[in-house]
Design an enzyme around this catalytic site. Structure first.
Site: not given
Ligand code: GLA
Length: 515
Positions: A266, A328
Site C-alpha cells: 500500500d 478506498d
Molecule cells: C489504504 C488502503 C486500504 C487500507 C488502508 C490501511 O487506505 O487503500 O485498503 O489498506 O490504507 O490504512
C-alpha cells in the site's frame, strides 16, 4: 479558618508556580521532528515548528494533514480540522517527551507519547529506484483472487485471534468451499524492526509465522500487508505501522520464511519519499515485485496505489497480480456505485493473472440494503474483480451468505471467458452490462442506479453468439439471484428493477436439439 484567597503565602506559591511553568515552556522549543507512538498502534511522524507559544505541524511522511495549536504552561494542544478532526493534547515531560492523548472525531481517544527523533528517522532520504523493466509473470491468480481482508470491518483494531477466528469461520460457513481462499491481514500487525532490521509483529500479532501455520492448517492461504514507504497509511490506533522502505528484499524474505502467500503493498507514506509520477510508482512496485519473485515462494502481489498513473497500463509489468484502481470504498451506496460503474472504461485491461481491483467487498457490513449488496456483488463479478470479503465472517446473516456465496454469480467472476464486460446500453440511471462467458454464454446485468423502480430491457439478438444468429438456436436464460429460469420469447427481455437493484441473467444456447 479557611485561608483568605488573598493570603500572601498563597500568592507567593501561585506566583512561583506560574513562573516555573513559564520558565518550562520558555525553555522548551518543540521545533524539530517527533514520533507519536501508541502501544501496538504504530507511529506517526510529524515535524513541529514553534514560534512563541504557537506550534504548527507538517507531517513529513504519511497522509496526515497539518496541525496547529499552542504550547502554554507546559500543555500542548494541536488540532487539525476537517470531517475527521484530530486533536493532540499533551503534557510536556521534558524537552524530548510529551505524554499525549489523541482524539479523532467519532473514535475512542488514544493515549501515546510524542518523542523527539532525528530528521533521518522521520523523513528518510530517497533511495534510488531500479531501472524500469518487466518483472516476469509469477503465474499466480489466473482467476481473480478470492478471500477475506481485515480492513473494511476492523481497520487496525483486531488481533491474531480475530484472524484465526476468521479462518475458522471461512471454513465453517462454506466460504472456502465457495472459492474464498486468502485470509489477508491488512494494516496493524507490525511494531517495527529488531536489531537486525527484521520486521516484527506487535503485541496484537506476537507470532506471524504461527498465525500463517494456523491458517494453512485450515486448508487456506494467508496474506500480509506492507508499504513501499517507511510507514503504512495510519490506522485508527494512532499512526502508521512499519513499511518496507529500504528493507524490500529483507521483508520479502521474511514474509516467505513465515509462509505467507499474498502481499498487499500500500503506497501510503511512500508519497513522502517518491514523486507522484507513473515512473516513480512503477519503480517502487517493481522493486517489491522483483523481491517477491526472488524469494522463490509463490506470493500473489496485490498493488494498492489507488490507480495513480493509470496503473492498469503497467501494473502487470511491475509484477502485480491485482492493482487497486480507485480510492478506498466505503460501506455506502454512493461510494460503491461511483467506484463500480467507473470501472467499465478500463475493464478491457484485465487479463488472467492481472486484475483491476475496485477495492474489497462491503457486503454484510450493514451500510447498504440487500439489493445494494447484490448490485455490488453482481458488478464486481461482471468486472472479474478480486472478491475479497470485508465483513465479519463469524456473524454472517443468511442473507449475507446468500450474496457472498451464490455459486452462479461467483462462476461469472471466475469465468475464463473470452472478453471483458461492456456496457450494452445506458439510459439515464438504467444500465445494461454484458459479459461474454466461456461455453458460448453471456452474463447480462440490468442495473437500476436510480431512486425509483425502472423498466429495463435488452434485445436478445444483441447477444452475439459465436455459432451464428440466436434465431436459429434455442436460448436458455437463468435469473441467477432468483435461481429460476427466465422465459426466452419475443425480441426483448424486460424486467421491472427496484431502485438500486439488479437483475442478473446467464444466457446460453440450450443444449440438445436445435430450434
Ligand atoms: C489504504 C488502503 C486500504 C487500507 C488502508 C490501511 O487506505 O487503500 O485498503 O489498506 O490504507 O490504512
Amino acid at each position: 479558618m479557611r485561608p483568605s484567597p488573598f493570603h500572601p503565602r498563597r500568592w507567593a506559591v501561585a506566583a512561583a508556580l506560574t513562573l516555573a511553568a513559564l520558565a518550562a515552556s520558555a525553555q522548551i522549543d518543540l521545533t524539530g521532528y517527533w514520533a507519536f507512538r501508541v502501544k501496538d498502534g504504530g507511529v506517526n511522524y510529524m515535524q513541529l515548528q514553534q514560534t512563541g507559544e504557537t506550534v504548527v505541524s507538517v507531517s513529513p511522511a504519511g497522509r496526515g494533514g497539518s496541525l496547529a495549536g499552542t504550547l502554554h504552561d507546559g500543555k500542548l494542544h494541536l488540532a487539525a480540522t476537517g470531517p475527521r478532526a484530530t486533536a493532540y493534547d499533551g503534557a510536556v515531560e521534558n524537552a524530548n517527551r510529551i505524554a499525549v492523548t489523541m482524539q479523532v472525531t467519532g473514535r475512542d481517544a488514544v493515549k501515546g507519547t510524542l518523542e523527539r527523533v532525528t530528521r533521518e528517522e522521520a523523513l528518510p532520504s530517497r533511495l534510488p529506484l531500479p531501472q524500469l523493466r518487466d518483472v516476469p509473470d509469477n503465474g499466480l491468480g489466473r482467476t481473480p483472487p478470492m478471500g477475506w481482508n481485515s480492513w473494511n470491518k476492523f481497520a487496525d483494531v483486531f488481533d491474531d485471534s480475530t484472524v484465526r477466528g476468521m479462518a475458522d469461520a471461512m471454513v465453517a460457513s462454506g466460504m472456502s468451499k465457495a472459492g474464498y481462499t486468502y485470509i489477508v491481514v491488512d494494516e496493524g500487525w507490525t511494531s517495527g524492526r529488531d536489531a537486525n532490521g527484521n520486521i516484527a509483529g506487535n503485541g496484537k500479532f506476537p507470532d506471524m509465522q504461527a498465525l500463517a501455520a494456523y491458517v494453512h492448517s485450515k486448508g487456506l492461504k494467508i496474506g500480509i500487508y506492507s508499504s513501499p514507504g517507511p510507514q503504512s497509511c495510519s490506522g485508527k490506533m494512532g499512526g502508521g505501522y512499519q513499511g518496507s522502505y529500504g528493507h524490500e528484499e529483507q521483508d520479502a524474505r521474511t514474509f516467505a520464511e513465515w509462509g505467507y502467500d499474498y502481499l498487499k503493498y500500500d503506497w501510503c507514506s511512500a508519497g513522502g519519499i517518491y514523486g507522484p509520477t507513473r515512473e516513480e510508482h512503477q519503480g517502487a512496485y517493481q522493486k517489491m515485485g522483483e523481491a517477491l519473485l526472488k524469494t522463490g515462494r509463490p506470493m500473489v502481489y496485490s498493488m494498492c496505489q489507488y490507480g495513480v498513473g493509470d496503473v492498469w497500463k503497467w501494473g502487470a509489468k511491475a509484477g502485480g497480480n491485482l492493482w487497486r484502481t480507485t480510492i478506498d470504498i466505503a460501506d455506502r451506496w454512493e461510494s460503491m456505485d461511483r467506484i463500480g460503474f467507473a470501472q467499465l472504461d478500463i475493464a478491457g485491461y484485465v487479463q488472467p493473472g492481472h486484475w483491476n481491483d475496485p477495492d474489497m467487498l462491503e457486503v454484510g457490513n450493514g451500510g447498504m440494503t440487500a439489493d445494494e449488496y447484490r448490485t455490488h456483488m453482481s458488478l464486481w463479478c461482471l468486472l472479474s474483480a478480486p472478491l475479497m470479503a470485508g465483513n465479519d465472517l463469524r456473524t454472517m446473516t443468511d442473507e449475507t451468505k446468500s450474496i457472498l456465496m451464490n455459486p452462479d454469480v461467483i462462476a461469472i467472476d471466475q469465468d475464463r471467458g473470452p472478453r471483458p464486460v461492456v456496457r450494452m446500453s445506458q439510459q439515464g440511471t438504467s444500465e445494461v452490462l454484458v459479459r461474454p462467458l466461456s461455453g458460448n454464454a453471456f452474463a447480462v446485468g440490468l442495473f437500476n442506479r436510480g431512486n425509483q423502480p425502472a423498466e429495463i430491457g435488452f434485445r436478445w439478438d444483441a447477444l452475439k453468439f459465436d455459432s451464428g444468429l440466436y434465431g436459429f438456436r434455442r436460448l436458455q436464460a437463468q435469473d441467477v439471484w432468483k435461481h429460476e429460469p427466465v422465459q426466452v420469447s419475443g425480441d426483448t427481455y424486460t424486467a421491472t428493477v427496484p431502485s438500486h437493484a439488479v437483475v442478473l441473467l446467464r444466457v446460453s444456447i440450450a443444449s440438445g436439439r436445435g430450434f
